[in-house]
Motif scaffolding. Structure first.
Motif, PDB file in Angstrom:
ATOM      1  N   ASN A 248     -27.216  -2.948 -19.565  1.00  0.00           N
ATOM      2  CA  ASN A 248     -26.426  -3.796 -18.678  1.00  0.00           C
ATOM      3  C   ASN A 248     -25.780  -4.980 -19.379  1.00  0.00           C
ATOM      4  N   LEU A 249     -26.032  -5.115 -20.681  1.00  0.00           N
ATOM      5  CA  LEU A 249     -25.426  -6.216 -21.424  1.00  0.00           C
ATOM      6  C   LEU A 249     -24.101  -5.742 -22.022  1.00  0.00           C
ATOM      7  N   GLU A 250     -23.008  -6.108 -21.400  1.00  0.00           N
ATOM      8  CA  GLU A 250     -21.715  -5.656 -21.898  1.00  0.00           C
ATOM      9  C   GLU A 250     -21.404  -6.201 -23.293  1.00  0.00           C
ATOM     10  N   VAL A 251     -21.947  -7.398 -23.604  1.00  0.00           N
ATOM     11  CA  VAL A 251     -21.668  -8.033 -24.902  1.00  0.00           C
ATOM     12  C   VAL A 251     -22.027  -7.121 -26.065  1.00  0.00           C
ATOM     13  N   VAL A 252     -23.122  -6.374 -25.912  1.00  0.00           N
ATOM     14  CA  VAL A 252     -23.546  -5.521 -27.020  1.00  0.00           C
ATOM     15  C   VAL A 252     -23.142  -4.071 -26.773  1.00  0.00           C
ATOM     16  N   GLY A 253     -22.130  -3.885 -25.934  1.00  0.00           N
ATOM     17  CA  GLY A 253     -21.602  -2.542 -25.752  1.00  0.00           C
ATOM     18  C   GLY A 253     -22.185  -1.780 -24.584  1.00  0.00           C
TER      19      GLY A 253
END
Lengths: 385, 438
Positions: B257-262
């Motif tokens: 769910n962390l878009e920052v890490v893809g």
């Protein structure tokens, strides 16, 4: 004693000494075991069907000469590590000229890195993650990307039904559905303004009960549901929606296009639409020929993986032939095949015309499929970029 | 020695014959001589491997002792065996026998100077042999790297599941934490990319900062372990298994769910720092540290906790502290291994750190043997080599490997080499009786 030994050596050496014509080795990196074995099976069958053709013609003709073709199929167990290992083996040990596969992005992204580092052309038939080919001159794909498919579905629904309120149900933990849901949402909101996606519901891989999300979508007043899920989940979603009294359309994406969908979903799926790479029912020409041969040999209608793999092999064949000659020096031949692949223009594949002149992702049309009342995937219309 | 047998039984068994033959010719050869043999074999392969393979009908030198090629074309089984005998077996035994006597004096001389010197020389020899063997083919390099990483992971899980007797399922979670921490750090600081923007430090420093990045990854995993350890070590029993399993799922969905890490698409573009020497050094460091840890007094308290927590408590052992420290220690190494893995594959994806990974690590631990450093090494190397070598069998591979694990569980419930100590000094000492007794 020493004479015998030297004689044996002499015979062995002379046997090796004959300059045999180089064989064209093509590596296949497929998901034969693991989570999606059906995908691996489709890859393997399509590859073998293609090889059959080549063998029947007495080899692959390049620049007037016929070369023997050898397929080396490696299993990547649907794991990133294994896909990397398989690609490394294919490139450094087997010295293949070009690799077809892996299919799923989870394997294709890391495997593409290996292929690019060793300067070996690779073409993934089915991977839709932009990362697979991004900044990698040696890696290609044979399918369109998610950023293209999202708008295709949004445009189709708008034109076909004139709806303005969309409901989306997708798997948050799987990269393909999540990406596609996002692209669809963006395209839909561009068309109908913010808030036009009235329900944007998610679940997690291996969930089997969707009634809570479906009720929300229904209560939010959505006019249709877009669900870019895999066939096993589609069957559950559609059935549960109908049990909850949903009678409006449900629209899907290319992940629906598996031969397993209708056996699992049955009459519930009849009449629904999805966007995909090709339609099996009502196909004509080369596409029909491929489907019939595949069906006769393996007992089922090939899904999009099979068709895209077939096209990937067609592209590879075209590139090798455009190359003009096979020198036997792996490095030169690989470079030549890569350059030829990048210049392919209007290749007429069974999943549509393909064009690589603008980069490593093909420019091609999507197909909208309607599931008929006999459970066949029939061609409805073609949507081009 | 062989003479005695004739008076006891008429026909000595084959096993006895082999044993006495072995004792006669090879028992007094120290490890050093075997390493010299391995080195010579590797050099021999580098020089004549490919021509010799072509001579006996193979396209080129086989990568994994001919398994991959022989399983695909059974016709190549005899050449593969011949290749193994001529290139590996005969040189190793001949050279080991030949240099055996001198090696004994060398090993003795080194051991008398200092144990550390001797160990380092032995490791250097091991690395040299491994390196020359691996560079023969890039596929081997990758396999060796993955096996070395598997050793680290297996060892660190063995500390918890074997030495401490608890059942932890959180290793994929720790690896994921380590892998993502290392990837993010190295990409923020040393790589120009679209996710994290331009590099903050010159990329040339990256190689030197890599150890620090790995240590931070391990530390992050340890912090994660704290979240599991605090609630689960208040009680005893199956709680750790359940909580740690939950932890693995939490980490996985967090990253998804962390878009920052893809998000679920994963993160790609890690720099190519995990070279063979780097992975080798970290693995040896891991083996050394864990071996010292489990043999220390503090390490022995883990066994006490496992065998009887009440009794251990009565013997003034702070059992809770022992469990916490050990768990955090194990998580640290899992995190380091994860960080290295991310840089070997140069791609991370949350899907790689799920139940499948857990099953693999557990299989390696129980395959090799509980409560044993040697066992873990054997388990990791055996399982991975087998898994790689049986690759051509495709689906049948996943029938053969589980059957083997079941058989091992039936006949050796604690694994192949369980409950044995790994004594470096004993391993590297000279084998000659005269030298040893002198």
């Amino acid at each position: 004693m020493s004479i015998t030994v030297s004689l044996i050596f002499a015979i062995l050496l002379s046997a090796c000494g004959q300059a045999a014509q180089p064989t064209i080795k093509i590596g296949v990196n497929a998901e034969l075991t693991g989570d999606i074995p059906k995908v691996g099976e489709g890859t393997k069958y399509a590859a073998e069907l293609w090889l059959e053709d080549i063998k029947a013609a007495g080899g692959l003709e390049v620049g007037g000469k016929k070369y023997q073709v050898e397929l080396i199929i490696e299993d990547n167990e649907s794991k990133a590590e294994s896909a990397v290992a398989a690609n490394t083996k294919l490139i450094t040990q087997d010295e293949v000229l070009v690799i077809v596969g892996p299919q799923a992005s989870k394997q294709a992204v890391p495997a593409g890195e290996v292929a690019n580092n060793y300067e070996t052309p690779m073409i993934s038939p089915w991977s839709t993650n932009p990362n697979t080919t991004k900044d990698r001159p040696w890696v290609f794909r044979a399918c369109f990307l998610d950023p293209f498919q999202g708008p295709v579905v949004a445009n189709f629904v708008t034109e076909e039904f004139g709806f303005t309120k969309a409901g989306v149900l997708y798997d948050v933990a799987s990269d393909y559905p999540k990406g596609l849901a996002e692209f669809f949402k963006k395209a839909w909101e561009d068309l109908h303004g913010p808030g036009s996606v009235v329900a944007y519901e998610s679940f997690t891989t291996k969930d089997t009960d969707f009634s809570a999300q479906l009720t929300k979508i229904k209560d939010a007043g959505a006019e249709f549901i877009f669900t870019p899920q895999y066939y096993n989940e589609v069957a559950l979603i559609v059935k549960q929606a109908h049990q909850l009294g949903w009678d409006k359309p449900i629209v899907g994406s290319d992940s629906w296009g598996s031969s397993e969908l209708i056996p699992l979903c049955g009459a519930d799926c009849y009449g629904l639409f999805f966007s995909t790479h090709y339609a099996a029912a009502g196909a004509t020409g080369k596409t029909k020929e491929f489907i019939d041969r595949y069906n006769a040999k393996y007992g089922y209608v090939p899904d999009d993986v099979g068709a895209l793999t077939w096209d990937a092999f067609g592209l590879v064949q075209q590139a090798i032939q455009n190359c003009g000659k096979i020198t036997g020096d792996v490095k030169t031949d690989r470079k030549c095949i890569r350059d030829a692949l990048a210049q392919i223009k209007a290749y007429d594949g069974i999943t549509g015309k393909m064009d690589f002149t603008q980069g490593n992702d093909p420019i091609k049309c999507a197909v909208i499929v309607k599931i008929s009342d006999q459970g066949e995937f029939t061609f409805y219309k073609s949507v081009c970029p | 020695m062989a003479v005695v047998s004739e008076t006891i039984e008429e026909k000595p068994s084959l096993r006895f014959k082999i044993r006495s033959w072995w004792l006669q010719y090879f028992d007094d050869i120290p490890l050093f001589a075997w390493l010299v043999g391995a080195l010579v074999a590797a050099i021999l392969e580098m020089l004549v491997g490919n021509p010799f393979a072509r001579l006996i009908g193979m396209p080129r030198g086989p990568v994994l002792f001919g398994f991959l090629i022989a399983l695909k074309t059974p016709l190549l089984i005899p050449p593969a065996i011949l290749y193994n005998i001529v290139i590996y077996l005969i040189p190793v035994f001949l050279v080991a026998r030949f240099v055996g006597r001198i090696s004994n004096s060398v090993a003795d001389w080194m051991l008398k100077r200092s144990v550390i010197l001797s160990t380092i020389v032995h490791l250097g020899m091991l690395y040299a042999a491994l390196h020359i063997w691996a560079v023969f083919n890039d596929y081997r390099i990758l396999v060796v790297k993955l096996i070395l990483l598997a050793i680290m992971i297996t060892l660190s899980l063995n500390v918890v599941n074997g030495y401490m007797g608890e059942f932890s399922c959180s290793h994929p979670g720790f690896m994921a934490l380590g892998a993502y921490t290392a990837s993010i750090l190295s990409m923020i600081f040393f790589v120009d990319d679209s996710t994290f923007g331009p590099a903050l430090l010159p990329p040339a420093f990256g190689q030197f900062a890599f150890p620090i990045i790995l240590i931070i990854s391990g530390a992050v995993s340890s912090i994660g372990a704290l979240l599991v350890a605090i609630p689960s070590f208040r009680t005893r029993g199956d709680y750790l298994a359940i909580i740690s399993l939950a932890f693995t799922f939490i980490v996985k969905s967090l990253i998804e769910n962390l878009e920052v890490v893809g998000g679920p698409r994963g993160l790609r573009g890690q720099p190519d720092w995990a070279t063979l020497p780097v992975v080798f050094v970290w693995t040896m460091l891991c083996v050394w540290v864990i071996n010292n840890y489990v043999r220390s007094t503090f390490g022995k308290t883990m066994n006490a906790v496992r065998d009887g927590e009440m009794a251990a408590n009565a013997m003034t052992i702070n059992t809770r502290r022992t469990k916490m420290v050990t768990f955090l220690f194990a998580a640290f190494w899992a995190g380091v291994a994860g960080g290295l893995l991310a840089h070997v594959l140069r791609y991370v994806n949350p899907g790689s750190f799920g139940i499948q990974k857990l099953a693999e690590v557990l299989a390696m631990v129980y395959f090799g043997g509980l409560n044993s450093v040697v066992g873990s090494i054997v388990g990791a190397v055996g399982f991975n080599l087998l898994s790689e070598a049986l690759r051509p069998l495709e689906l049948y591979k996943w029938i053969i490997i589980p059957i083997m694990i079941i058989l091992i569980m039936i006949y050796r419930p604690t694994g192949l080499i369980a409950f044995t100590e790994f004594d470096v000094k004993k391993l590297i000492q000279p084998r000659n009786k005269k030298v040893r007794e002198a």
